[in-house]
Design a protein around this motif. Sequence first.
Motif, PDB file in Angstrom:
ATOM      1  N   GLN A  77      -2.253  -6.093  -0.982  1.00  0.00           N
ATOM      2  CA  GLN A  77      -3.274  -5.765  -1.953  1.00  0.00           C
ATOM      3  C   GLN A  77      -3.912  -4.415  -1.586  1.00  0.00           C
ATOM      4  O   GLN A  77      -3.975  -3.423  -2.300  1.00  0.00           O
ATOM      5  N   VAL A  78      -4.466  -4.273  -0.383  1.00  0.00           N
ATOM      6  CA  VAL A  78      -5.171  -3.228   0.164  1.00  0.00           C
ATOM      7  C   VAL A  78      -4.567  -1.864   0.285  1.00  0.00           C
ATOM      8  O   VAL A  78      -4.597  -0.738  -0.160  1.00  0.00           O
ATOM      9  N   TRP A  79      -3.124  -1.999   0.726  1.00  0.00           N
ATOM     10  CA  TRP A  79      -2.076  -1.005   0.984  1.00  0.00           C
ATOM     11  C   TRP A  79      -1.860  -0.313  -0.374  1.00  0.00           C
ATOM     12  O   TRP A  79      -2.108   0.922  -0.509  1.00  0.00           O
ATOM     13  N   MET A  80      -1.681  -1.173  -1.345  1.00  0.00           N
ATOM     14  CA  MET A  80      -1.512  -0.695  -2.768  1.00  0.00           C
ATOM     15  C   MET A  80      -2.525   0.118  -3.411  1.00  0.00           C
ATOM     16  O   MET A  80      -2.362   1.065  -4.165  1.00  0.00           O
ATOM     17  N   GLN A  81      -3.828  -0.486  -3.101  1.00  0.00           N
ATOM     18  CA  GLN A  81      -5.086   0.230  -3.568  1.00  0.00           C
ATOM     19  C   GLN A  81      -4.875   1.623  -2.841  1.00  0.00           C
ATOM     20  O   GLN A  81      -5.484   2.631  -3.506  1.00  0.00           O
ATOM     21  N   ARG A  82      -4.835   1.823  -1.586  1.00  0.00           N
ATOM     22  CA  ARG A  82      -4.720   3.010  -0.828  1.00  0.00           C
ATOM     23  C   ARG A  82      -3.478   3.939  -1.326  1.00  0.00           C
ATOM     24  O   ARG A  82      -3.520   5.157  -1.036  1.00  0.00           O
ATOM     25  N   HIS A  83      -2.535   3.767  -2.096  1.00  0.00           N
ATOM     26  CA  HIS A  83      -1.332   4.432  -2.275  1.00  0.00           C
ATOM     27  C   HIS A  83      -1.133   4.084  -4.031  1.00  0.00           C
ATOM     28  O   HIS A  83      -0.295   3.359  -4.288  1.00  0.00           O
ATOM     29  N   PRO A  84      -1.865   4.781  -4.743  1.00  0.00           N
ATOM     30  CA  PRO A  84      -1.989   4.931  -6.199  1.00  0.00           C
ATOM     31  C   PRO A  84      -0.516   5.188  -6.841  1.00  0.00           C
ATOM     32  O   PRO A  84      -0.214   5.074  -7.750  1.00  0.00           O
ATOM     33  N   GLU A  85       0.404   5.842  -5.723  1.00  0.00           N
ATOM     34  CA  GLU A  85       1.429   6.352  -6.319  1.00  0.00           C
ATOM     35  C   GLU A  85       2.494   5.053  -6.658  1.00  0.00           C
ATOM     36  O   GLU A  85       3.695   5.375  -7.329  1.00  0.00           O
ATOM     37  N   PHE A  86       2.196   3.971  -6.249  1.00  0.00           N
ATOM     38  CA  PHE A  86       2.852   2.848  -6.810  1.00  0.00           C
ATOM     39  C   PHE A  86       2.194   2.080  -7.620  1.00  0.00           C
ATOM     40  O   PHE A  86       2.792   0.959  -8.039  1.00  0.00           O
ATOM     41  N   ASP A  87       1.211   2.343  -8.406  1.00  0.00           N
ATOM     42  CA  ASP A  87       0.685   1.600  -9.397  1.00  0.00           C
ATOM     43  C   ASP A  87       1.328   1.319 -10.662  1.00  0.00           C
ATOM     44  O   ASP A  87       1.191   0.092 -10.914  1.00  0.00           O
ATOM     45  N   ASP A  88       2.507   1.791 -10.753  1.00  0.00           N
ATOM     46  CA  ASP A  88       3.376   1.796 -12.044  1.00  0.00           C
ATOM     47  C   ASP A  88       4.170   0.687 -11.599  1.00  0.00           C
ATOM     48  O   ASP A  88       4.873  -0.125 -12.559  1.00  0.00           O
ATOM     49  N   LEU A  89       4.272  -0.093 -10.437  1.00  0.00           N
ATOM     50  CA  LEU A  89       5.131  -1.079 -10.248  1.00  0.00           C
ATOM     51  C   LEU A  89       4.166  -2.650 -10.336  1.00  0.00           C
ATOM     52  O   LEU A  89       4.792  -3.540 -10.314  1.00  0.00           O
ATOM     53  N   ARG A  90       2.768  -2.265 -10.742  1.00  0.00           N
ATOM     54  CA  ARG A  90       2.027  -3.652 -10.782  1.00  0.00           C
ATOM     55  C   ARG A  90       2.564  -4.395 -12.018  1.00  0.00           C
ATOM     56  O   ARG A  90       2.788  -4.027 -13.072  1.00  0.00           O
ATOM     57  N   ALA A  91       2.715  -5.764 -11.674  1.00  0.00           N
ATOM     58  CA  ALA A  91       3.058  -6.533 -12.747  1.00  0.00           C
ATOM     59  C   ALA A  91       1.977  -6.957 -13.721  1.00  0.00           C
ATOM     60  O   ALA A  91       0.734  -6.808 -13.382  1.00  0.00           O
TER      61      ALA A  91
END
Length: 91
Positions: A77-91
């Motif tokens: 969760q924290v890693w994804m918050q710090r890497h918004p370039e992966f936001d498109d992958l969120r379900a």
Amino acid sequence: MGLDIRHLAAAHRFETTVDGFVCELDYHLDGGVMTITHTGVPEQVGGRGIAGELVRIALETARREAWKIVPACSYAQVWMQRHPEFDDLRA
């Protein structure tokens, strides 16, 4: 970083061995949604960015496979918050 991270698809796991210690990321896959449930790095090899690389490789795999991500693991969760370039992958 040069880690040899393996995707053990049948076990729903990504893992690497560093200095003899196994580091892993576990997930469930259901209907094209990867739920990351656990990221573990033994303290003996902690602080080297290994967990981050495990998450990055898992997300890159999800992107290639057209899977969506649920980061149920607090580290993911924290890693994804710090890497918004992966936001498109969120379900």
